[in-house]
Design an enzyme around this catalytic site. Structure first.
Site, PDB file in Angstrom:
ATOM      1  N   GLN A 177       2.171   1.733  -0.298  1.00 57.03           N
ATOM      2  CA  GLN A 177       2.023   1.959   1.137  1.00 57.03           C
ATOM      3  C   GLN A 177       1.112   0.905   1.764  1.00 57.03           C
ATOM      4  O   GLN A 177       1.354   0.440   2.877  1.00 57.03           O
ATOM      5  CB  GLN A 177       1.459   3.362   1.391  1.00 57.03           C
ATOM      6  CG  GLN A 177       1.082   3.662   2.822  1.00 57.03           C
ATOM      7  CD  GLN A 177       2.267   3.666   3.771  1.00 57.03           C
ATOM      8  OE1 GLN A 177       3.401   3.872   3.355  1.00 57.03           O
ATOM      9  NE2 GLN A 177       2.012   3.414   5.049  1.00 57.03           N
ATOM     10  N   GLU A 178       0.089   0.503   1.032  1.00 56.66           N
ATOM     11  CA  GLU A 178      -0.878  -0.462   1.560  1.00 56.66           C
ATOM     12  C   GLU A 178      -0.329  -1.889   1.585  1.00 56.66           C
ATOM     13  O   GLU A 178      -0.476  -2.600   2.577  1.00 56.66           O
ATOM     14  CB  GLU A 178      -2.163  -0.425   0.717  1.00 56.66           C
ATOM     15  CG  GLU A 178      -2.999   0.831   0.889  1.00 56.66           C
ATOM     16  CD  GLU A 178      -3.767   0.826   2.207  1.00 56.66           C
ATOM     17  OE1 GLU A 178      -3.655  -0.157   2.970  1.00 56.66           O
ATOM     18  OE2 GLU A 178      -4.470   1.809   2.487  1.00 56.66           O
ATOM     19  N   SER A 179       0.279  -2.321   0.487  1.00 55.09           N
ATOM     20  CA  SER A 179       0.586  -3.752   0.347  1.00 55.09           C
ATOM     21  C   SER A 179       1.993  -4.065  -0.133  1.00 55.09           C
ATOM     22  O   SER A 179       2.317  -5.243  -0.326  1.00 55.09           O
ATOM     23  CB  SER A 179      -0.402  -4.374  -0.642  1.00 55.09           C
ATOM     24  OG  SER A 179      -0.163  -3.869  -1.955  1.00 55.09           O
TER      25      SER A 179
END
Length: 455
Positions: free
Chosen positions: A308-310
């Site tokens: 989700q972040e990267s």
């Protein structure tokens, strides 16, 4: 009194006693039987929406509902799982189970044979096919290039039978060899052209099989309820009605639904397809690193957060200055001992430590899985803003310890009338709601693929 008269009187008295003992009026009611047995027997289906085992623990939406009802009655719960809904109805008629809780549609045919609890969910029935395999039909009359396969004895089977010969070109059959989940998987493999499925089951399976496509809906707003035996004995039936009334009014039913299905309603074909592709092509290079640094966390949860972040890009950089696999800010990276945020291993280790810190800050009284959802939201928006949202939730009469209540109030942190009365002020509170929902979907998909031996 003559001896013969005494004997006759004794015989008549004995006969009257036997008749009285055998009279239906003296039989204990269903509730008394359950309490005497100290066990509530609940028939159910083994599937992802009702009942299953996870690490040797009983799980499932129907299990949670039934367990809470058994606890309310002060008895133990015995789940009696089957693979065929026909077997469940047979057991209910024979008195081998007290209730059937299996995500049952309350159809008119079933209502003639059994009593149903108040509905606790509403679903729709959809015709499903594999995207790209054929032209999308818009109604049953347009299905001329294949066959619909449904589970025998299901409400979908009942619906197709009700059509009679009204659509001569329609080909369909019912099977007892496969359950609804297997039929969806067979649609993907090309073994089945079409099937009819409930909307909730489809929502769950599309996370793993994004090519499942809806052709059209055949039934809207179908009540889902528990089934109980017909009869004049209302004792257990009344307790069930009271139970569902209580958990609905208290918000507990909404909480249980959120735990199981709150994150699956939103489906994005591109997002899901790209995630599955990344799992196959990118994740294998980082699995051991996630496992090594997960600590007390589930490595699959850590991997879901990282995606989700990267998107599992170790060199990811955002306009706000966060970077790396776990998209850490510079102050957070320093606090977690990360020297290079663009080093994948350091970033994963730092992100895991930071998430554990957030978990430790969430009040210990908050149970799982809500505790984890709060920690993930704090990872995204900061613990202070999360606390502001929990305070707003309490002021509005919600439960600040339930994610289902707090996620409704987080977006209010954008509005001046609310954030002006908080400690930490304005925040884009809608973002952690989306953030947590996405991570839950990615996490569930990783768990499923892992259990299938595909990781």
């Amino acid at each position: 009194m003559p001896k013969s008269a005494v004997s006759l009187f004794a015989i008549l008295l004995l006969a009257a006693s036997v008749i009285t003992a055998c009279s239906p009026q003296t039989r204990p009611d269903a509730m008394s039987v359950v309490q005497e047995r100290q066990v509530l027997r609940v028939g159910t289906l083994i599937n992802p929406t009702s009942y299953y085992f996870d690490h040797d623990r009983e799980q499932g939406f129907e299990y949670d509902l039934a367990k809470r009802f058994a606890d309310r009655l002060g008895v133990e719960l015995e789940m009696v799982p089957r693979f065929d809904v026909n077997d469940l109805f047979t057991m209910l008629r024979r008195g081998e189970v007290d209730i059937v809780a299996a995500g049952l549609d309350r159809t008119s045919t079933r209502a003639q044979l059994f009593r149903f609890s108040p509905p606790y969910d509403i679903i729709s029935q959809k015709v499903v096919f594999k995207q790209g395999s054929r032209q999308r039909p818009r109604d049953l009359q347009q299905i001329t290039d294949g066959e619909i396969v449904v589970v025998e004895g299901s409400s979908h089977h009942e619906f197709l039978k009700s059509l009679g010969d009204s659509i001569p070109t329609l080909k369909w059959r019912a099977t007892r060899d496969h359950d609804a989940v297997e039929l969806l998987q067979m649609v993907i493999s090309g073994e089945v052209d079409y099937t009819i499925t409930d909307s909730t089951a489809l929502d769950i399976q599309r996370r793993f099989h994004p090519d499942l496509s809806v052709a059209f809906t055949v039934k809207h707003d179908q009540d889902i309820a528990w089934a109980l035996p017909q009869g004049k004995d209302d004792s257990l039936f009344a307790a069930v009605i009271e139970y569902f009334g209580e958990i609905r009014s208290s918000g507990r039913l909404a909480h249980i639904k959120e735990q199981h299905f709150g994150h699956v309603k939103q489906f994005n074909y591109v997002t899901t397809s790209l995630f599955i592709e990344a799992v196959e092509q990118v994740l294998p290079g980082y699995i051991e690193t996630f496992k090594e640094h997960s600590g007390s966390l589930d490595w699959r949860l850590l991997a879901a957060i990282s995606y989700q972040e990267s998107l599992w890009n170790p060199r990811a950089v955002s306009p706000t200055g966060v970077r790396g696999m776990m998209m850490l800010t510079l102050p957070t990276a320093k606090a977690m001992g990360v020297k290079s945020r663009l080093n994948a291993e350091q970033s994963i280790r730092g992100g895991a430590r930071y998430l554990e810190r957030m978990l430790n800050r969430v009040p210990a009284r908050i149970p799982q899985p809500d505790r984890t959802w709060f920690a993930i939201a704090a990872y995204n928006i900061g613990f202070g803003h999360l606390e502001d949202a929990r305070i707003i939730t309490e002021r509005q009469g919600g439960n600040p310890d339930r994610w289902v209540d707090v996620k409704k109030r987080l977006p209010l942190l954008r509005q001046k009338q609310f954030y002006r009365h908080t400690r930490y002020g304005f925040a884009r509170g809608d973002e952690p709601v989306t953030y947590v929902g996405n991570i839950r979907r990615f996490y569930d998909t990783l768990k499923y693929l892992d259990e299938q031996g595909r990781l």
